[in-house]
Write an enzyme that holds these catalytic residues in place. Sequence first.
Site, PDB file in Angstrom:
ATOM      1  N   GLN A  51     -16.914  15.723 -12.582  1.00  0.00           N
ATOM      2  CA  GLN A  51     -16.816  17.052 -13.181  1.00  0.00           C
ATOM      3  C   GLN A  51     -18.106  17.843 -13.039  1.00  0.00           C
ATOM      4  O   GLN A  51     -18.082  19.066 -13.135  1.00  0.00           O
ATOM      5  CB  GLN A  51     -16.424  16.954 -14.649  1.00  0.00           C
ATOM      6  N   HIS A 141      -8.168   9.766 -19.946  1.00  0.00           N
ATOM      7  CA  HIS A 141      -8.452  11.067 -19.332  1.00  0.00           C
ATOM      8  C   HIS A 141      -9.693  10.977 -18.442  1.00  0.00           C
ATOM      9  O   HIS A 141      -9.667  11.408 -17.277  1.00  0.00           O
ATOM     10  CB  HIS A 141      -8.649  12.114 -20.437  1.00  0.00           C
ATOM     11  N   GLU A 142     -10.767  10.410 -18.978  1.00  0.00           N
ATOM     12  CA  GLU A 142     -12.010  10.321 -18.200  1.00  0.00           C
ATOM     13  C   GLU A 142     -11.865   9.348 -17.036  1.00  0.00           C
ATOM     14  O   GLU A 142     -12.370   9.605 -15.940  1.00  0.00           O
ATOM     15  CB  GLU A 142     -13.185   9.937 -19.097  1.00  0.00           C
ATOM     16  N   HIS A 145     -10.320  10.956 -14.053  1.00  0.00           N
ATOM     17  CA  HIS A 145     -11.256  11.761 -13.253  1.00  0.00           C
ATOM     18  C   HIS A 145     -11.915  10.918 -12.166  1.00  0.00           C
ATOM     19  O   HIS A 145     -12.190  11.412 -11.069  1.00  0.00           O
ATOM     20  CB  HIS A 145     -12.345  12.385 -14.135  1.00  0.00           C
TER      21      HIS A 145
END
Length: 188
Positions: A51, A141-142, A145
């Site tokens: 990110q 969620h992380e 990524h």
Amino acid sequence: MAVLPIRIMGDPVLHAPADPVSEINDDIRILIADMYETMDAAPGVGLAAPQVGVGLRIYTYSYVDDDDQPWRGVIINPQLLMTPPVPGEPDPDEESEGCLSFPGERFPLRRADRVVVTGIDLDGDEVRIDVDGWRARIMQHEFDHLDGILYIDRLGENDWRTAQKISRKRRWGVPGLSWTPGVDNLEG
């Protein structure tokens, strides 16, 4: 430490699997310190290295547990084990999430209720996190990524279409877009 620009959906680093960290050195320590500062400034409960434009398997997290105990950490080269999600439609009030790389929006998404994450911390020590509920959602969620998956990629068909319309309206979905917490106003 610095607040780093957060990449927006469409940047190639967000859509490719991240590489394992081979060595914890000063560059990694600085990156993680910057990730904490960026996560806090956003504000967010988690932030993955892709990110902020770095294709490495690292993420930071920060949350308060059910006993009002704050938890904050980093996981390097994580592995994720999870219980299968319960079939059915997600509850929009209980199962919605957002993403700093698709800022300003929230969509319902069914996730596993319990996960175990293992990896190493900044000192190279083994980490094992066994969590459920909201904390399990953060970890999934992380972790996504790090595999090049944004939560909008997992949405049901109607919500996915809505996310695509938002993306087109905001001219996202192309390489090179980012926002910097504390600097950019991203209100729709």
